[in-house]
Design a protein around this motif. Structure first.
Motif, PDB file in Angstrom:
ATOM      1  N   LEU A  47     133.953 -12.309 -32.240  1.00  0.00           N
ATOM      2  CA  LEU A  47     134.370 -12.166 -33.640  1.00  0.00           C
ATOM      3  C   LEU A  47     135.760 -11.557 -33.751  1.00  0.00           C
ATOM      4  CD1 LEU A  47     131.090 -11.017 -35.405  1.00  0.00           C
ATOM      5  CD2 LEU A  47     132.398 -13.077 -35.875  1.00  0.00           C
ATOM      6  N   SER A  72     138.824 -13.540 -35.383  1.00  0.00           N
ATOM      7  CA  SER A  72     139.492 -12.958 -36.544  1.00  0.00           C
ATOM      8  C   SER A  72     140.996 -12.842 -36.289  1.00  0.00           C
ATOM      9  CB  SER A  72     138.898 -11.590 -36.853  1.00  0.00           C
ATOM     10  OG  SER A  72     139.540 -11.014 -37.958  1.00  0.00           O
ATOM     11  N   ARG A 117     134.000 -19.830 -41.671  1.00  0.00           N
ATOM     12  CA  ARG A 117     132.596 -19.495 -41.406  1.00  0.00           C
ATOM     13  C   ARG A 117     132.333 -19.613 -39.908  1.00  0.00           C
ATOM     14  NH1 ARG A 117     132.087 -23.619 -44.553  1.00  0.00           N
ATOM     15  NH2 ARG A 117     130.449 -24.564 -43.300  1.00  0.00           N
ATOM     16  N   LEU A 165     126.941 -17.399 -35.722  1.00  0.00           N
ATOM     17  CA  LEU A 165     126.582 -16.367 -34.757  1.00  0.00           C
ATOM     18  C   LEU A 165     125.849 -16.975 -33.566  1.00  0.00           C
ATOM     19  CD1 LEU A 165     125.406 -13.574 -37.187  1.00  0.00           C
ATOM     20  CD2 LEU A 165     127.581 -13.746 -35.999  1.00  0.00           C
ATOM     21  N   GLU A 201     125.611 -16.971 -40.061  1.00  0.00           N
ATOM     22  CA  GLU A 201     127.042 -17.060 -39.879  1.00  0.00           C
ATOM     23  C   GLU A 201     127.730 -15.904 -40.582  1.00  0.00           C
ATOM     24  OE1 GLU A 201     127.740 -20.977 -41.349  1.00  0.00           O
ATOM     25  OE2 GLU A 201     127.858 -20.325 -43.409  1.00  0.00           O
ATOM     26  N   VAL A 202     128.946 -15.662 -40.158  1.00  0.00           N
ATOM     27  CA  VAL A 202     129.779 -14.618 -40.731  1.00  0.00           C
ATOM     28  C   VAL A 202     131.016 -15.298 -41.303  1.00  0.00           C
ATOM     29  CG1 VAL A 202     131.189 -12.606 -40.186  1.00  0.00           C
ATOM     30  CG2 VAL A 202     128.999 -12.906 -39.077  1.00  0.00           C
ATOM     31  N   THR A 203     131.450 -14.865 -42.455  1.00  0.00           N
ATOM     32  CA  THR A 203     132.667 -15.417 -43.044  1.00  0.00           C
ATOM     33  C   THR A 203     133.835 -14.494 -42.733  1.00  0.00           C
ATOM     34  OG1 THR A 203     131.423 -16.475 -44.823  1.00  0.00           O
ATOM     35  CG2 THR A 203     133.783 -16.180 -45.170  1.00  0.00           C
ATOM     36  N   LEU A 204     134.782 -15.027 -41.979  1.00  0.00           N
ATOM     37  CA  LEU A 204     136.005 -14.299 -41.661  1.00  0.00           C
ATOM     38  C   LEU A 204     137.063 -14.680 -42.698  1.00  0.00           C
ATOM     39  CD1 LEU A 204     136.089 -15.011 -37.826  1.00  0.00           C
ATOM     40  CD2 LEU A 204     135.198 -12.987 -38.973  1.00  0.00           C
TER      41      LEU A 204
END
Length: 168
Positions: free
Chosen positions: A42, A46, A134, A137, A153-156
């Motif tokens: 991540l 990022s 998006r 993970l 999922e993670v939104t960066l």
């Protein structure tokens, strides 16, 4: 041999104890290792997203001919700089480029989600570039453990605000 002696002998037998202890500790250890790997990925993603947004926005800020002229073209330029699988990047990235006349107006919308609009402005205009990505993970099994359905999922997000250079 009496029944009492056999139970005593079985109770003192320690063969296999290490394997049982490892069976209790292994899931926690593997989860911790996967979590560390995930956090590292991540962080790298990022940083890569921020770099791609800054480089692509510079083409707009300086008025270069190869700068994007639409939201789709801007997404393509972002994905080319991020690296990885191009097709999946296009599905995961959302952009928004807005023009303002004052920085105070730009500041009011900087935290909003990108909406796909694209206005690169003219020389001297204030531009806010908003990009979300998006990231799926690697440990989606945790979602099902807590009863959550669907993709994990993670939104960066990456935001850049600048004033276009006097390129005219």
């Amino acid at each position: 041999m009496s029944r009492k002696a056999a139970l005593f002998r079985i109770g003192r037998d320690e063969r296999g104890a290490t394997a049982i202890e490892f069976a209790f500790v292994a899931p926690v250890m593997f989860f911790a290792l996967m979590s560390l790997l995930e956090i590292g990925m991540l962080g790298m993603m990022s940083s890569g997203l921020d770099n791609a947004v800054v480089e692509t926005s510079r083409l707009l800020r300086t008025g270069r001919d190869e700068g994007a002229t639409s939201a789709d073209a801007f997404e393509i330029q972002i994905c080319e700089r991020i690296g990885g699988r191009y097709a999946s990047c296009r599905d995961r990235v959302t952009v928004g480029v807005q023009r303002f006349t004052r920085f105070s107006d730009a500041n009011a919308v900087a935290a909003d989600q990108p909406d796909g609009q694209f206005n690169r402005g003219q020389a001297g205009d204030i531009i806010v570039v908003k990009v979300n990505y998006r990231w799926p993970l690697m440990t989606p099994f945790l979602a099902t453990a807590y009863g959550r359905e669907g993709p994990m999922e993670v939104t960066l997000g990456s935001r850049v605000a600048f004033k276009n250079e006097p390129y005219e």
